[in-house]
Scaffold this active site. Structure first.
Site, PDB file in Angstrom:
ATOM      1  N   LYS A 156      32.595  19.496 -40.993  1.00 29.21           N
ATOM      2  CA  LYS A 156      32.531  18.555 -42.072  1.00 29.21           C
ATOM      3  C   LYS A 156      31.389  17.827 -42.109  1.00 29.21           C
ATOM      4  O   LYS A 156      30.549  17.492 -42.996  1.00 29.21           O
ATOM      5  CB  LYS A 156      33.759  17.589 -42.257  1.00 29.21           C
TER       6      LYS A 156
ATOM      7  N   ARG B  30      43.009  10.728 -44.436  1.00 25.45           N
ATOM      8  CA  ARG B  30      43.645  11.502 -43.179  1.00 25.45           C
ATOM      9  C   ARG B  30      45.084  11.646 -43.440  1.00 25.45           C
ATOM     10  O   ARG B  30      45.590  12.196 -42.536  1.00 25.45           O
ATOM     11  CB  ARG B  30      42.987  11.019 -41.925  1.00 25.45           C
TER      12      ARG B  30
ATOM     13  N   ARG C 206      30.447  23.092 -27.440  1.00 22.89           N
ATOM     14  CA  ARG C 206      29.625  21.635 -27.801  1.00 22.89           C
ATOM     15  C   ARG C 206      29.679  20.846 -26.216  1.00 22.89           C
ATOM     16  O   ARG C 206      28.726  20.332 -25.984  1.00 22.89           O
ATOM     17  CB  ARG C 206      30.602  20.787 -28.704  1.00 22.89           C
TER      18      ARG C 206
ATOM     19  N   ARG D 181      31.049  13.323 -26.516  1.00 28.26           N
ATOM     20  CA  ARG D 181      32.104  12.264 -26.919  1.00 28.26           C
ATOM     21  C   ARG D 181      33.188  12.266 -26.165  1.00 28.26           C
ATOM     22  O   ARG D 181      33.662  13.211 -25.870  1.00 28.26           O
ATOM     23  CB  ARG D 181      32.694  12.614 -28.413  1.00 28.26           C
TER      24      ARG D 181
ATOM     25  N   ARG E 204      44.442  16.267 -31.347  1.00 21.47           N
ATOM     26  CA  ARG E 204      44.037  15.835 -32.856  1.00 21.47           C
ATOM     27  C   ARG E 204      44.263  16.966 -33.683  1.00 21.47           C
ATOM     28  O   ARG E 204      44.560  16.659 -34.937  1.00 21.47           O
ATOM     29  CB  ARG E 204      42.555  15.672 -32.384  1.00 21.47           C
TER      30      ARG E 204
HETATM   31  P1  AMP Z   1      36.101  12.085 -36.773  1.00 23.81           P
HETATM   32  O1  AMP Z   1      34.698  11.595 -36.210  1.00 23.81           O
HETATM   33  O2  AMP Z   1      36.260  11.957 -38.294  1.00 23.81           O
HETATM   34  O3  AMP Z   1      36.681  13.142 -36.075  1.00 23.81           O
HETATM   35  O4  AMP Z   1      37.081  10.829 -36.247  1.00 23.81           O
HETATM   36  C1  AMP Z   1      37.248  10.450 -34.998  1.00 23.81           C
HETATM   37  C2  AMP Z   1      38.622   9.805 -34.690  1.00 23.81           C
HETATM   38  O5  AMP Z   1      38.395   8.301 -35.482  1.00 23.81           O
HETATM   39  C3  AMP Z   1      39.727  10.432 -35.167  1.00 23.81           C
HETATM   40  O6  AMP Z   1      40.426  11.188 -34.293  1.00 23.81           O
HETATM   41  C4  AMP Z   1      40.731   9.157 -35.491  1.00 23.81           C
HETATM   42  O7  AMP Z   1      41.157   8.633 -34.113  1.00 23.81           O
HETATM   43  C5  AMP Z   1      39.738   8.210 -35.962  1.00 23.81           C
HETATM   44  N1  AMP Z   1      39.839   8.078 -37.344  1.00 23.81           N
HETATM   45  C6  AMP Z   1      38.521   8.364 -38.155  1.00 23.81           C
HETATM   46  N2  AMP Z   1      38.937   8.573 -39.426  1.00 23.81           N
HETATM   47  C7  AMP Z   1      40.233   8.169 -39.669  1.00 23.81           C
HETATM   48  C8  AMP Z   1      41.036   7.851 -40.667  1.00 23.81           C
HETATM   49  N3  AMP Z   1      40.689   8.115 -42.063  1.00 23.81           N
HETATM   50  N4  AMP Z   1      42.174   7.458 -40.429  1.00 23.81           N
HETATM   51  C9  AMP Z   1      42.597   7.005 -39.099  1.00 23.81           C
HETATM   52  N5  AMP Z   1      41.805   7.514 -38.136  1.00 23.81           N
HETATM   53  C10 AMP Z   1      40.467   7.989 -38.502  1.00 23.81           C
END
Ligand code: AMP
Length: 199
Positions: free
Chosen positions: A16, A91, A130, A140, A151
């Protein structure tokens, strides 16, 4: 091209962010990555950042009210008038409902909700690749296999229920995220150009 408001939905590692960055570069829309915003907060050492680090490292989700407040503030910024791509938000169904409210309060509509569909097995392979690229100690802190599995479970339990929410209102289009980055990009372009219809 007119300002558009898009959501890219899909499991962690589906690409994404890569696609959102491409749309930002090619079309001038702003990428709104809630994950990047939270990582920024972690880097700044703020109280939000301390909370986010614990939640992210555990592979869990931040509370809906916190995330909704962050997005409400962000989409009010002037640069978002160019159009935006939500990457990582909503989410949960509660976040999706709140987003509809936030957009309608601002007189905005969602132009496209694009699901980037990828099998779990491929995501595990991608995270391994990665991490190998990032080298030992790089990458990360939420990119371990154990966190990815957590996740993915959270994605299936809490985020995937958003898909029928958007399907019901005819806003969902699915693209094959197993294809190459270029092919996925082309499929997304077709959606934006109105060639690929929702349904
Ligand atoms: P991402 O980079 O989008 O995969 O986000 C990394 C982490 O940030 C996720 O695994 C969640 O812990 C937190 N996170 C990001 N966006 C959200 C969201 N919209 N709602 C809740 N947690 C989020």
């Amino acid at each position: 091209m007119a300002a558009k408001h898009l959501i890219l939905l899909g499991p962690p590692g589906a690409g994404k962010g890569t696609q959102a960055k491409r749309l930002e570069r090619d079309r001038g829309f702003v990428q709104l990555s809630t994950g990047d915003m939270l990582r920024g907060a972690v880097a700044s050492g703020s109280p939000l950042g301390r909370q986010a680090k614990a939640v992210m490292d555990a592979g869990k989700l931040m509370p809906d009210d916190v995330m909704i407040a962050i997005i409400a503030e962000r989409i009010s910024q002037p640069d978002c008038r160019k159009g935006f791509i939500l990457d990582g938000f909503p989410r949960t169904v509660a976040q999706a409902e709140a987003l509809d409210r936030l957009l309608s309060e601002r007189g905005l509509a969602l132009d496209h909700v694009i699901e980037v569909r990828v099998d779990d097995d491929m995501l595990v392979d991608r995270i391994n690749a990665r991490n190998a690229q990032a080298g030992a100690g790089g990458g990360r802190s939420d990119d371990t296999i154990e966190t990815l599995r957590r996740r993915l479970q959270v994605y299936h339990e809490q985020t995937a229920p958003i898909l029928p929410y958007y399907e019901k209102t005819g806003r969902l289009v699915t693209v094959d995220g197993m294809a190459s980055i270029d092919e996925v990009g082309r499929d997304i372009d077709l959606v934006l150009e109105g060639v690929a219809e929702a349904g």
